[in-house]
Design a protein around this motif. Structure first.
Motif, short mmCIF file in Angstrom:
data_model
loop_
_atom_site.label_atom_id
_atom_site.label_comp_id
_atom_site.label_asym_id
_atom_site.label_seq_id
_atom_site.Cartn_x
_atom_site.Cartn_y
_atom_site.Cartn_z
N LEU A 6 49.95 42.66 44.60
CA LEU A 6 49.45 43.97 44.19
C LEU A 6 50.62 44.92 44.05
O LEU A 6 51.48 45.01 44.94
N LYS A 8 51.97 48.84 41.91
CA LYS A 8 51.52 50.06 41.24
C LYS A 8 52.32 50.30 39.96
O LYS A 8 53.54 50.14 39.93
N VAL A 12 48.16 53.73 38.82
CA VAL A 12 47.11 52.70 38.93
C VAL A 12 47.70 51.42 39.50
O VAL A 12 48.82 51.02 39.14
N PHE A 13 46.91 50.74 40.35
CA PHE A 13 47.33 49.47 40.93
C PHE A 13 46.97 48.30 40.01
O PHE A 13 45.86 48.24 39.45
N TYR A 14 47.92 47.36 39.87
CA TYR A 14 47.73 46.13 39.10
C TYR A 14 47.81 44.94 40.03
O TYR A 14 48.55 44.96 41.04
N SER A 29 44.94 45.47 35.31
CA SER A 29 44.66 46.71 36.02
C SER A 29 43.39 46.60 36.84
O SER A 29 42.38 46.07 36.38
N THR A 30 43.46 47.12 38.06
CA THR A 30 42.24 47.23 38.89
C THR A 30 41.48 48.51 38.55
O THR A 30 40.31 48.64 38.90
N LYS A 32 42.10 51.30 39.83
CA LYS A 32 42.04 52.12 41.05
C LYS A 32 43.41 52.74 41.37
O LYS A 32 44.45 52.13 41.13
N ARG A 35 45.32 51.98 47.28
CA ARG A 35 45.50 50.57 47.60
C ARG A 35 44.22 49.95 48.14
O ARG A 35 43.87 48.82 47.79
N ALA A 38 41.82 49.24 45.39
CA ALA A 38 42.32 48.13 44.58
C ALA A 38 42.09 46.81 45.28
O ALA A 38 41.72 45.80 44.65
#
Length: 451
Positions: A6, A8, A12-14, A29-30, A32, A35, A38
């Motif tokens: 995970l 950022k 956005v968190f990926y 991409s989540t 979100k 964390r 996500a």
């Protein structure tokens, strides 16, 4: 074993998921920004599968989302990776895209190299170039008939209709949807179904040939529906109108006699223009050739020689005209001669003669106060070929369809082939006897005074 990473990007968190086989998938991409949120999305992915389509109101793990198991996505990633690494031949590429098309994922593939990587319009223009076309060479080599006039007509339609729409597109980029959009655009112009079908078939034939020869992997026109509808009906003159027209003094004797021959035999314009002295029999005209400006002398339409009834009055007029032609050009001259020995007069001359005669008849009606009897040949679509319909209409009440097709050369091939070889002088005499009753009003009129 670790199942994901995970990180950022921006706010956005990926997540990069890892399959049980150790394959790392592309980061996605989540959606979100924290964390913890996500991590909840990733946990849902690992349990339910990766989302394929996000619909409005999507929430991870809800029934509104569509998903695929991670293993399936991993397989796809492996396939894409294998394709990128593989050394592929052109046929391999065709096999791959054919498989994708079979799954309904694509319409028609695009090939970056090969014979399909040419301008579509350039391909169409060459396809309908009588001298250069491999399609024309194939047709002629296999004994099929294809004329210069037909090719020239289609070449013009390429320029007028196909080129403005497709412009610089490559042959191998043309899709089924392109063809449908183009055809519907033609329909919106208000053209008749038969005209649209004529414009369309030149392209669909060319694309079908391209697929057959391997220029493109698939035919984008396969299964495309033709437009339905009846073509504009050719008008014909009434019996009284025809008699009145031939009772006039025509300005041009060749036009007069050509129209008279057509009215009493049902012959086509090209067949009449091709006549020479040797085609004049005792009771019949031998239809061995047809003539067109572009193709010159060729076999009659459908490729079969036949006979048509010849009445003594018309025979006398034809012999007089051929004497005149041979005085000008020597033996073997066309009966309906031109100033050039190598070819007959143009078909415009005999059509213009018909329309001039109609105009003269209308003027006569006007002087006599018979306005309602005037002939609007444009509105009624009366052309030279109308005589062929006139002949068939006048004769159809007196003779069977079988007897008529023997004379006209219409093909209904299964019917015509049974009888075409058995047209005897007795058959001609039979038709001639009926014709004398039907066309007596035309035959009795004298030759026009015009030169």
């Amino acid at each position: 074993m670790r199942r994901f990473y995970l990180h950022k990007r921006g706010s956005v968190f990926y997540a990069e998921l890892i399959t049980t086989a150790g394959v790392k998938l592309n980061a996605r991409s989540t959606g979100k920004k924290t964390r913890d949120e996500a991590l909840l999305v990733v946990a849902d992915w690992l349990k339910e599968g990766l989302p394929v389509v996000k619909q409005p109101g999507y929430l991870a793990g809800t029934e509104s989302s569509k998903s695929k198991p991670i293993s399936v996505v991993a397989d796809r990633a492996g396939i894409l990776s294998a394709i990128k690494k593989a050394v592929l031949e052109r046929d391999d590429a065709f096999a791959i895209v054919a498989a994708l098309r079979a799954k309904g994922l694509i319409d028609i593939p695009v090939v970056a190299t090969g014979k399909g990587n040419v301008k579509f319009i350039d391909y169409l223009k060459e396809f309908w170039d009588y001298e250069k076309s491999p399609y024309v060479r194939d047709k002629l080599a296999h004994g099929h008939s294809i004329g210069r006039h037909h090719c020239t007509l289609n070449h013009g339609r390429v320029v007028n209709y196909w080129e403005p729409f497709f412009k610089d597109r490559a042959l191998n980029t043309i899709t089924r949807q392109d063809i449908k959009t183009f055809s519907l655009g033609l329909s919106d112009t208000g053209r008749s179904p038969s005209t649209i079908n004529g414009i369309m078939v030149l392209g669909t034939s060319a694309l079908s040939y391209a697929a057959q020869e391997g220029y493109i992997p698939l035919d984008p026109c396969k299964g495309i529906a033709r437009f339905s509808g009846k073509p504009a009906k050719r008008g014909i003159l009434t019996e009284k109108e025809a008699e009145a027209i031939f009772n006039l003094d025509w300005a041009e004797k060749r036009a007069y006699l050509a129209n008279k021959v057509a009215a009493t035999t049902g012959m086509r314009a090209g067949e009449i223009l091709a006549l020479r002295r040797e085609d004049i029999g005792e009771q019949s005209l031998h239809i061995r050739h047809s003539y067109s400006r572009l193709d010159g002398l060729k076999t009659p339409k459908n490729g079969d020689e036949r006979k048509a009834p010849l009445y003594p009055e018309i025979k006398t007029e034809l012999l007089a005209l051929v004497d005149e032609a041979e005085t000008l050009h020597g033996k073997g001259a066309y009966i309906f001669y031109s100033l050039t020995n190598e070819k007959p007069c143009q078909d415009d001359l005999i059509l213009d003669g018909l329309h001039d005669a109609i105009k003269k008849l209308n003027e006569k009606f006007e002087k006599e106060g018979r306005e309602l009897e005037k002939i609007d040949w444009k509105a009624r679509n009366i052309v030279f070929h109308s005589w062929r319909h006139y002949w068939a209409a006048r004769m159809s009440d007196r003779m069977t369809a079988e007897q008529l097709t023997r004379i006209t050369g219409h093909k209904s091939r299964a019917v015509f082939d049974q009888y075409a070889d058995h047209i005897t002088e007795d058959n001609i005499k039979e038709v001639s006897n009926v014709g004398r009753e039907v066309f007596g009003g035309i035959l009795k009129f004298p030759e026009p005074k015009g030169a």
